[in-house]
Design a protein around this motif. Structure first.
Motif, mmCIF file in Angstrom:
data_model
loop_
_atom_site.group_PDB
_atom_site.id
_atom_site.type_symbol
_atom_site.label_atom_id
_atom_site.label_comp_id
_atom_site.label_asym_id
_atom_site.label_seq_id
_atom_site.Cartn_x
_atom_site.Cartn_y
_atom_site.Cartn_z
ATOM 1 N N LEU A 80 -13.755 15.397 9.985
ATOM 2 C CA LEU A 80 -15.136 15.679 10.282
ATOM 3 C C LEU A 80 -15.941 14.592 9.716
ATOM 4 C CD1 LEU A 80 -15.025 19.645 10.167
ATOM 5 C CD2 LEU A 80 -15.093 18.341 12.189
ATOM 6 N N GLU A 81 -15.663 14.021 8.627
ATOM 7 C CA GLU A 81 -16.441 12.992 8.189
ATOM 8 C C GLU A 81 -16.951 11.849 9.254
ATOM 9 O OE1 GLU A 81 -16.282 11.318 4.754
ATOM 10 O OE2 GLU A 81 -16.177 13.207 3.555
ATOM 11 N N GLU A 82 -15.824 11.527 10.096
ATOM 12 C CA GLU A 82 -16.540 10.779 11.414
ATOM 13 C C GLU A 82 -17.651 10.991 11.828
ATOM 14 O OE1 GLU A 82 -14.453 8.322 14.849
ATOM 15 O OE2 GLU A 82 -13.305 9.350 13.634
ATOM 16 N N ILE A 83 -17.725 12.543 12.126
ATOM 17 C CA ILE A 83 -18.853 12.975 13.122
ATOM 18 C C ILE A 83 -19.936 13.120 11.968
ATOM 19 C CG2 ILE A 83 -19.640 15.130 14.157
ATOM 20 C CD1 ILE A 83 -16.834 15.583 14.950
ATOM 21 N N GLU A 84 -19.908 13.617 10.595
ATOM 22 C CA GLU A 84 -21.053 13.551 9.938
ATOM 23 C C GLU A 84 -21.674 12.035 9.641
ATOM 24 O OE1 GLU A 84 -21.838 15.107 5.273
ATOM 25 O OE2 GLU A 84 -19.823 13.958 5.754
ATOM 26 N N ASP A 85 -20.780 11.029 9.427
ATOM 27 C CA ASP A 85 -21.308 9.754 9.344
ATOM 28 C C ASP A 85 -21.896 9.372 10.447
ATOM 29 O OD1 ASP A 85 -20.106 9.588 6.966
ATOM 30 O OD2 ASP A 85 -18.184 8.371 7.542
ATOM 31 N N TRP A 86 -21.442 9.745 11.750
ATOM 32 C CA TRP A 86 -22.090 9.313 13.030
ATOM 33 C C TRP A 86 -23.417 10.012 12.894
ATOM 34 C CZ3 TRP A 86 -23.643 11.973 17.490
ATOM 35 C CH2 TRP A 86 -24.099 11.247 18.641
ATOM 36 N N LEU A 87 -23.521 11.519 12.881
ATOM 37 C CA LEU A 87 -24.549 12.473 12.951
ATOM 38 C C LEU A 87 -26.020 12.119 11.836
ATOM 39 C CD1 LEU A 87 -25.581 14.645 14.657
ATOM 40 C CD2 LEU A 87 -24.639 16.086 13.117
ATOM 41 N N ILE A 88 -25.512 11.724 10.637
ATOM 42 C CA ILE A 88 -26.535 11.698 9.670
ATOM 43 C C ILE A 88 -27.784 10.911 10.159
ATOM 44 C CG2 ILE A 88 -27.201 10.778 7.425
ATOM 45 C CD1 ILE A 88 -24.342 12.199 6.388
ATOM 46 N N PRO A 89 -27.669 9.672 10.682
ATOM 47 C CA PRO A 89 -28.750 8.711 10.745
ATOM 48 C C PRO A 89 -29.582 9.550 12.081
ATOM 49 C CG PRO A 89 -26.673 7.511 10.987
ATOM 50 C CD PRO A 89 -26.465 8.907 11.038
ATOM 51 N N PHE A 90 -29.052 10.244 12.535
ATOM 52 C CA PHE A 90 -29.840 10.696 13.920
ATOM 53 C C PHE A 90 -30.608 12.184 13.423
ATOM 54 C CE2 PHE A 90 -26.648 8.860 16.233
ATOM 55 C CZ PHE A 90 -27.257 8.434 17.366
ATOM 56 N N LEU A 91 -30.248 12.593 12.307
ATOM 57 C CA LEU A 91 -31.119 13.797 11.580
ATOM 58 C C LEU A 91 -32.279 13.201 10.884
ATOM 59 C CD1 LEU A 91 -28.030 15.795 10.395
ATOM 60 C CD2 LEU A 91 -29.214 16.041 12.385
ATOM 61 N N SER A 92 -32.411 12.022 10.333
ATOM 62 C CA SER A 92 -33.472 11.407 9.550
ATOM 63 C C SER A 92 -34.328 10.418 10.537
ATOM 64 C CB SER A 92 -32.996 11.114 8.239
ATOM 65 O OG SER A 92 -32.373 9.883 8.649
ATOM 66 N N VAL A 93 -33.806 10.017 11.226
ATOM 67 C CA VAL A 93 -34.883 8.708 11.906
ATOM 68 C C VAL A 93 -36.084 9.316 12.657
ATOM 69 C CG1 VAL A 93 -34.820 7.416 14.095
ATOM 70 C CG2 VAL A 93 -32.954 7.253 12.495
ATOM 71 N N ASP A 94 -35.890 10.517 13.365
ATOM 72 C CA ASP A 94 -37.132 11.218 14.256
ATOM 73 C C ASP A 94 -37.819 12.044 13.404
ATOM 74 O OD1 ASP A 94 -36.766 9.325 16.347
ATOM 75 O OD2 ASP A 94 -35.181 10.584 17.145
ATOM 76 N N PHE A 95 -37.606 12.335 12.075
ATOM 77 C CA PHE A 95 -38.031 13.150 11.413
ATOM 78 C C PHE A 95 -39.688 13.248 11.353
ATOM 79 C CE2 PHE A 95 -39.383 15.554 7.538
ATOM 80 C CZ PHE A 95 -38.981 16.746 7.904
ATOM 81 N N GLU A 96 -40.023 11.838 11.249
ATOM 82 C CA GLU A 96 -41.645 11.765 11.310
ATOM 83 C C GLU A 96 -42.216 12.109 12.650
ATOM 84 O OE1 GLU A 96 -44.845 8.042 10.998
ATOM 85 O OE2 GLU A 96 -42.748 7.709 10.677
ATOM 86 N N GLN A 97 -41.341 11.918 13.694
ATOM 87 C CA GLN A 97 -41.924 12.206 14.870
ATOM 88 C C GLN A 97 -41.942 13.826 15.126
ATOM 89 O OE1 GLN A 97 -43.472 10.292 17.380
ATOM 90 N NE2 GLN A 97 -44.049 12.279 18.138
ATOM 91 N N VAL A 98 -40.891 14.494 14.601
ATOM 92 C CA VAL A 98 -40.873 15.760 14.457
ATOM 93 C C VAL A 98 -42.193 16.626 13.873
ATOM 94 C CG1 VAL A 98 -39.587 17.941 13.663
ATOM 95 C CG2 VAL A 98 -38.490 16.035 14.894
ATOM 96 N N VAL A 99 -42.291 15.813 12.619
ATOM 97 C CA VAL A 99 -43.600 16.607 11.855
ATOM 98 C C VAL A 99 -44.939 16.278 12.648
ATOM 99 C CG1 VAL A 99 -44.985 16.286 9.740
ATOM 100 C CG2 VAL A 99 -42.301 16.404 9.548
ATOM 101 N N ALA A 100 -44.995 15.168 13.252
ATOM 102 C CA ALA A 100 -46.228 14.553 14.005
ATOM 103 C C ALA A 100 -46.212 15.681 15.318
ATOM 104 C CB ALA A 100 -46.253 13.489 14.668
ATOM 105 N N ASP A 101 -45.170 16.060 15.979
ATOM 106 C CA ASP A 101 -45.286 17.122 17.034
ATOM 107 C C ASP A 101 -45.599 18.615 16.650
ATOM 108 O OD1 ASP A 101 -44.434 14.858 18.516
ATOM 109 O OD2 ASP A 101 -42.181 15.377 18.802
ATOM 110 N N GLU A 102 -44.907 18.991 15.401
ATOM 111 C CA GLU A 102 -45.371 20.215 15.026
ATOM 112 C C GLU A 102 -46.857 20.401 14.618
ATOM 113 O OE1 GLU A 102 -42.628 21.097 11.602
ATOM 114 O OE2 GLU A 102 -40.876 21.317 13.255
ATOM 115 N N VAL A 103 -47.450 19.343 13.932
ATOM 116 C CA VAL A 103 -48.849 19.171 13.753
ATOM 117 C C VAL A 103 -49.434 19.189 14.782
ATOM 118 C CG1 VAL A 103 -50.709 17.725 12.727
ATOM 119 C CG2 VAL A 103 -48.377 18.025 11.476
#
Length: 146
Positions: A80-103
């Motif tokens: 499952l590490e392979e999935i985790e390694d692939w997924l982590i960048p997606f969890l943080s890249v758009d965080f700023e946009q998510v916050v802006a959308d919530e605002v």
């Protein structure tokens, strides 16, 4: 060996992994579940469950212990590490946009200064999260982190 993403793409296999995960904290023989228990819990036929367990076993996602004619399966987290390694960048890249959308969804009650401040905080959190993930990845061995 099949691609780990192809293996977990199947709903039945994800359901089996879920059953094994739910039994992971059991008091007796942690994480081991018999094929018949999986069949009963999911309401599938034994041949169907066995077919999917074989795929999961070949991918290294589950291990098996044989006891007479019975088979007891448990999770193996390492693949499952392979999935985790692939997924982590997606969890943080758009965080700023998510916050802006919530605002933006919060309404026009916020001033531009407050929106900019919230976006800056979101970016800082996303950057820090990514840096921590990268540092842990470099320092920690490739073993599943519980």
């Amino acid at each position: 060996m099949a691609d780990i993403f192809d293996v977990v793409a199947d709903t039945t296999r994800r359901d089996i992994l879920g059953v094994l995960l739910s039994h992971h904290a059991a008091e007796t023989t942690p994480g081991e579940v018999s094929v018949s228990a999986i069949v009963a819990e999911l309401g599938l036929s034994q041949p169907t469950v066995s077919k999917h367990l074989k795929v999961l076993r070949e991918a290294g996602l589950v291990g098996v212990r044989e006891e007479g004619q019975h088979r007891y399966y448990h999770l193996d987290y390492a693949p499952l590490e392979e999935i985790e390694d692939w997924l982590i960048p997606f969890l943080s890249v758009d965080f700023e946009q998510v916050v802006a959308d919530e605002v933006a969804l919060a309404g026009d009650g916020l001033k531009n200064e407050q929106k900019a401040f919230a976006a800056a905080i979101g970016k800082a959190v996303a950057d820090a999260s990514h840096q921590v993930s990268a540092a842990v990845k470099e320092v920690a061995p490739k073993a599943w982190r519980k």
